[in-house]
Scaffold this active site. Structure first.
Site, PDB file in Angstrom:
ATOM      1  N   GLU A  70     -52.426  28.982  -0.144  1.00  0.00           N
ATOM      2  CA  GLU A  70     -51.687  27.970   0.620  1.00  0.00           C
ATOM      3  C   GLU A  70     -52.431  27.587   1.888  1.00  0.00           C
ATOM      4  O   GLU A  70     -53.159  28.411   2.446  1.00  0.00           O
ATOM      5  CB  GLU A  70     -50.305  28.525   1.030  1.00  0.00           C
ATOM      6  N   LYS A 109     -52.956  27.366   5.654  1.00  0.00           N
ATOM      7  CA  LYS A 109     -52.431  28.168   6.774  1.00  0.00           C
ATOM      8  C   LYS A 109     -52.222  27.214   7.952  1.00  0.00           C
ATOM      9  O   LYS A 109     -53.184  26.652   8.493  1.00  0.00           O
ATOM     10  CB  LYS A 109     -53.399  29.280   7.156  1.00  0.00           C
ATOM     11  N   ARG A 129     -44.061  30.803  13.529  1.00  0.00           N
ATOM     12  CA  ARG A 129     -43.351  31.272  12.335  1.00  0.00           C
ATOM     13  C   ARG A 129     -41.863  31.284  12.606  1.00  0.00           C
ATOM     14  O   ARG A 129     -41.421  31.788  13.639  1.00  0.00           O
ATOM     15  CB  ARG A 129     -43.838  32.693  12.050  1.00  0.00           C
ATOM     16  N   ARG A 147     -40.737  34.993  15.305  1.00  0.00           N
ATOM     17  CA  ARG A 147     -41.276  36.262  14.823  1.00  0.00           C
ATOM     18  C   ARG A 147     -40.762  37.438  15.625  1.00  0.00           C
ATOM     19  O   ARG A 147     -40.691  38.547  15.154  1.00  0.00           O
ATOM     20  CB  ARG A 147     -42.785  36.174  15.004  1.00  0.00           C
ATOM     21  N   GLU A 204     -43.346  27.627   8.827  1.00  0.00           N
ATOM     22  CA  GLU A 204     -44.116  27.466  10.065  1.00  0.00           C
ATOM     23  C   GLU A 204     -43.774  26.093  10.651  1.00  0.00           C
ATOM     24  O   GLU A 204     -43.787  25.094   9.922  1.00  0.00           O
ATOM     25  CB  GLU A 204     -45.605  27.555   9.700  1.00  0.00           C
ATOM     26  N   PHE A 222     -42.305  28.173   3.334  1.00  0.00           N
ATOM     27  CA  PHE A 222     -43.125  28.857   2.333  1.00  0.00           C
ATOM     28  C   PHE A 222     -42.454  30.050   1.663  1.00  0.00           C
ATOM     29  O   PHE A 222     -43.038  30.670   0.786  1.00  0.00           O
ATOM     30  CB  PHE A 222     -44.502  29.242   2.892  1.00  0.00           C
ATOM     31  N   ARG A 263     -47.674  44.757   7.151  1.00  0.00           N
ATOM     32  CA  ARG A 263     -48.927  44.011   7.054  1.00  0.00           C
ATOM     33  C   ARG A 263     -49.699  44.645   5.921  1.00  0.00           C
ATOM     34  O   ARG A 263     -50.165  45.776   6.050  1.00  0.00           O
ATOM     35  CB  ARG A 263     -49.702  44.130   8.364  1.00  0.00           C
ATOM     36  N   LYS A 308     -55.098  36.420   4.912  1.00  0.00           N
ATOM     37  CA  LYS A 308     -55.390  35.170   5.633  1.00  0.00           C
ATOM     38  C   LYS A 308     -56.894  35.007   5.773  1.00  0.00           C
ATOM     39  O   LYS A 308     -57.628  36.000   5.893  1.00  0.00           O
ATOM     40  CB  LYS A 308     -54.700  35.174   7.001  1.00  0.00           C
TER      41      LYS A 308
HETATM   42  P1  ATP Z   1     -52.498  34.708  13.358  1.00  0.00           P
HETATM   43  O1  ATP Z   1     -52.805  34.714  14.826  1.00  0.00           O
HETATM   44  O2  ATP Z   1     -53.688  34.771  12.469  1.00  0.00           O
HETATM   45  O3  ATP Z   1     -51.491  33.681  12.948  1.00  0.00           O
HETATM   46  P2  ATP Z   1     -50.522  36.592  13.429  1.00  0.00           P
HETATM   47  O4  ATP Z   1     -50.727  37.966  13.925  1.00  0.00           O
HETATM   48  O5  ATP Z   1     -49.735  35.642  14.239  1.00  0.00           O
HETATM   49  O6  ATP Z   1     -51.917  36.076  13.076  1.00  0.00           O
HETATM   50  P3  ATP Z   1     -50.415  37.068  10.666  1.00  0.00           P
HETATM   51  O7  ATP Z   1     -49.295  37.592   9.890  1.00  0.00           O
HETATM   52  O8  ATP Z   1     -51.575  37.941  10.854  1.00  0.00           O
HETATM   53  O9  ATP Z   1     -49.826  36.583  12.011  1.00  0.00           O
HETATM   54  O10 ATP Z   1     -50.904  35.710  10.001  1.00  0.00           O
HETATM   55  C1  ATP Z   1     -50.038  35.041   9.222  1.00  0.00           C
HETATM   56  C2  ATP Z   1     -49.307  33.983   9.994  1.00  0.00           C
HETATM   57  O11 ATP Z   1     -49.752  32.718   9.575  1.00  0.00           O
HETATM   58  C3  ATP Z   1     -47.844  33.992   9.651  1.00  0.00           C
HETATM   59  O12 ATP Z   1     -47.148  34.850  10.505  1.00  0.00           O
HETATM   60  C4  ATP Z   1     -47.416  32.561   9.834  1.00  0.00           C
HETATM   61  O13 ATP Z   1     -46.981  32.378  11.164  1.00  0.00           O
HETATM   62  C5  ATP Z   1     -48.695  31.782   9.680  1.00  0.00           C
HETATM   63  N1  ATP Z   1     -48.722  30.898   8.484  1.00  0.00           N
HETATM   64  C6  ATP Z   1     -49.169  29.637   8.492  1.00  0.00           C
HETATM   65  N2  ATP Z   1     -49.100  29.090   7.280  1.00  0.00           N
HETATM   66  C7  ATP Z   1     -48.581  30.021   6.443  1.00  0.00           C
HETATM   67  C8  ATP Z   1     -48.276  30.033   5.046  1.00  0.00           C
HETATM   68  N3  ATP Z   1     -48.504  29.005   4.262  1.00  0.00           N
HETATM   69  N4  ATP Z   1     -47.755  31.191   4.543  1.00  0.00           N
HETATM   70  C9  ATP Z   1     -47.542  32.259   5.334  1.00  0.00           C
HETATM   71  N5  ATP Z   1     -47.822  32.286   6.656  1.00  0.00           N
HETATM   72  C10 ATP Z   1     -48.344  31.182   7.217  1.00  0.00           C
END
Ligand code: ATP
Length: 564
Positions: free
Chosen positions: A256, A258, A263, A278, A308, A347, A424, A430
């Site tokens: 998907e 990103k 979130r 979050r 998101e 999503f 996690r 990602k």
């Molecule tokens: P980052 O700073 O990389 O976003 P993070 O620590 O905030 O990292 P992670 O869980 O590591 O969060 O990365 C996934 C995040 O990406 C999710 O929490 C969400 O906010 C975001 N995201 C964006 N698009 C999507 C998607 N299609 N599916 C899931 N998560 C997505």
């Protein structure tokens, strides 16, 4: 009237804190806590839930939006009134003792000589008063809070004052986190750890988990599930070590776009829509159009969906910082709604008439496609492609398209994985175009010189260690514009616990995302590492201190950098 004599005394909790603080060994802490929970279960079962949360220094379960709303300034005022000294004397004592709890103990000790306590504080009394403080809002709320706090502290012994004040500031500092408490619940009531873990993931309430564990055992815990209206911690992603390997390992993958926004978990219960971040913060009033879109797009059954929110201008995503302006805003919402329009990409679906989180992602996605009516440019589903090892080029194409369109990269998801709140893992990966950054918490700083002498110009940052403590890693002084520095200056003032010359210690609260050129070994910082050329990318108001980066992550980036 409750029988005060038979209620558990707050002193018992103080003894628990002191014993837990007297050892650094996690297994010992767990055993001490397990014995304590057992004892509470026998002697005061109806208060087990409350006391379990208090053992972590918490008043409310994690899902709750309630908060005490007491800053260190107000607390210092309450202490000064109770002890009969000036606020400056309280500040001096905090400087000498190192924290507000130890300082209170010291100051109360002096007061004790002239006071006689009439009645010992019960845990219930402390809890009730703190709940009352959280309930106060509106005009003169600070004065009313101060009054209750003052009354509570006037009945406290020096030891009790130490922990009441720390609880008020959510800084218990006895080295016990949720992990230890979960182990203790499992040990105390003889429940497998995974059962406790799962019940916690689904309810976000360790008080409830302890109570059900004691009363109904494994069977009761297994019946606990998520409920619309009570947010759960989101499932998190790991960095993909390489898209081809990741897809091969999963068999095939759902890839998907990103999106780089915020979130959100959207709950609908009895037609009422609530939107949580979050950090489980309810931001519904700040983003009213999202609830409008959801009402139009999904039939009003009870449900929980995730997505998101990003800001777009003429169809293109624009900087992440704009979204914070929307999410933090209390006033002028209608104007901002026009100036900074939001798009929601959904999503996942965790609940639709019943919990769906245990179903595989591919089925959850199908369900999402069935229940959502797309509103172009307002509410859409994340762009998704199914990719096999043979068609891995499709993943690369979507990644490139995502970057071209101004998004952040690619998510690679295992189609057969259930939704695991708060974890996690390897089921959701990602892949980002930009280099690594770290999310670190500010624990101190240094005032500038000359014209900038009134502002903290350099911030001391810390990461989380294996025992849930904090260890310093670096100072950062670049990357922040003047407006943000000013804003940080104001917030920082209320977090300062100690000043020596130009240097200050601060309550860990502000989280910064920091980019750097390299991680190096360094004896200068408690972590044993340091960052070269650190630059603040942004202030992360969307995550909590539980989410900051860890020693493990820094050690692993260090290792990888050495290899490259
Ligand atoms: P980052 O700073 O990389 O976003 P993070 O620590 O905030 O990292 P992670 O869980 O590591 O969060 O990365 C996934 C995040 O990406 C999710 O929490 C969400 O906010 C975001 N995201 C964006 N698009 C999507 C998607 N299609 N599916 C899931 N998560 C997505």
């Amino acid at each position: 009237m409750p029988d005060i004599e038979s209620e558990m005394k707050y002193q018992k909790l103080v003894e628990l804190y002191e014993t837990m603080d007297s050892t650094t060994k996690r297994l010992e802490k767990t055993a001490i806590l397990a014995d304590f929970l057992n004892m509470v279960g026998d002697q005061d079962p109806k208060n087990l839930a409350v006391i379990t949360l208090l053992s972590l220094g918490r008043i409310f379960p994690t899902w709750s939006e309630e908060e005490l709303g007491i800053g260190s300034k107000l607390l210092m005022k309450a202490i000064s009134l109770v002890v009969g000294v000036t606020i400056e004397e309280v500040e001096d004592q905090i400087r000498d003792s190192g924290d507000i709890g130890s300082a209170s103990q010291e100051l109360f000790q002096r007061k004790v000589q002239s006071t006689l306590f009439t009645r010992a504080l019960t845990i219930n009394k402390v809890h009730e008063n703190l709940v009352k403080i959280a309930d106060i809002s509106g005009g003169r709320s600070q004065n009313k809070k101060l009054e209750i706090l003052r009354e509570l502290l006037s009945s406290a012994s020096p030891h009790e004052a130490k922990y009441i004040t720390r609880t008020v500031l959510e800084q218990l500092r006895v080295g016990v986190g949720e992990g230890t408490l979960k182990d203790a619940i499992s040990q105390a009531f003889d429940i497998p750890k995974e059962v406790v873990e799962r019940a916690h993931m689904l309810t976000n309430d360790l008080g409830l988990v302890a109570e059900v564990a004691r009363e109904q055992g494994i069977v009761g815990l297994k019946k606990l599930t998520l409920k619309p209206g009570k947010p759960v911690k989101p499932m998190l992603a790991q960095l993909s070590p390489g898209y081809k390997d990741s897809i091969r390992e999963m068999g095939y993958a759902l890839c998907e776009t990103k999106y780089d926004g915020i979130r959100v978990q959207i709950h609908c219960k009895d037609d009422e829509i609530n939107i949580f971040t979050r950090r489980l913060e309810n931001i519904s009033p700040a983003v009213p159009e999202i609830a409008d879109y959801i009402k139009k797009a999904i039939k009003p059954f009870d449900f929980i969906v995730e997505g998101e929110i990003i800001v777009t201008k003429e169809g293109k995503p624009i900087s992440f910082q704009y979204i914070l302006q929307r999410v933090r805003r209390k006033y002028d919402i209608e104007r901002l709604r026009k100036e900074i329009p939001l798009t929601l990409y959904l999503f996942d679906v965790l609940y639709y008439k019943k919990p769906t989180l245990d179903e595989p992602l591919k089925d959850r996605r199908n369900l999402l496609e069935q229940i959502v009516q797309i509103l172009p440019g307002k509410l859409e589903l994340s762009k998704q492609v199914k990719v096999t090892p043979e068609t891995s080029q499709k993943a690369l194409d979507l990644f490139n398209q995502s970057i071209e369109e101004g998004h952040e990269g690619l998510m690679i998801k295992d189609p057969n994985a259930p939704y695991t709140p708060g974890l996690r893992g390897k089921k959701m990966l990602k892949w980002k175009a930009t280099p690594e950054t770290l999310d670190l918490v500010v624990v101190g700083g240094t005032y500038g010189i000359g014209k900038r002498a009134h502002l903290i110009g350099s911030f001391l940052l810390a990461l989380r260690d294996e025992n849930n403590g904090l260890k310093t890693l670096a100072h950062v002084a670049t990357g922040l514009d003047d407006k943000t520095l000013l804003e940080l200056g104001e917030i920082s003032e209320s977090l300062i616990t100690r000043k020596v010359g130009r240097k200050v210690d601060m309550i860990p609260s502000i989280i910064m995302e920091v980019a750097f050129s390299e991680i190096v070994k360094s004896p200068e910082y408690e972590s044993g590492y340091s960052l070269r050329f650190p630059v603040v990318k942004r202030i992360r108001k969307d995550i909590s201190i539980d989410d900051i980066d860890t020693m493990d992550r820094v050690a692993s980036i260090y290792q990888n950098m050495k290899i490259i």
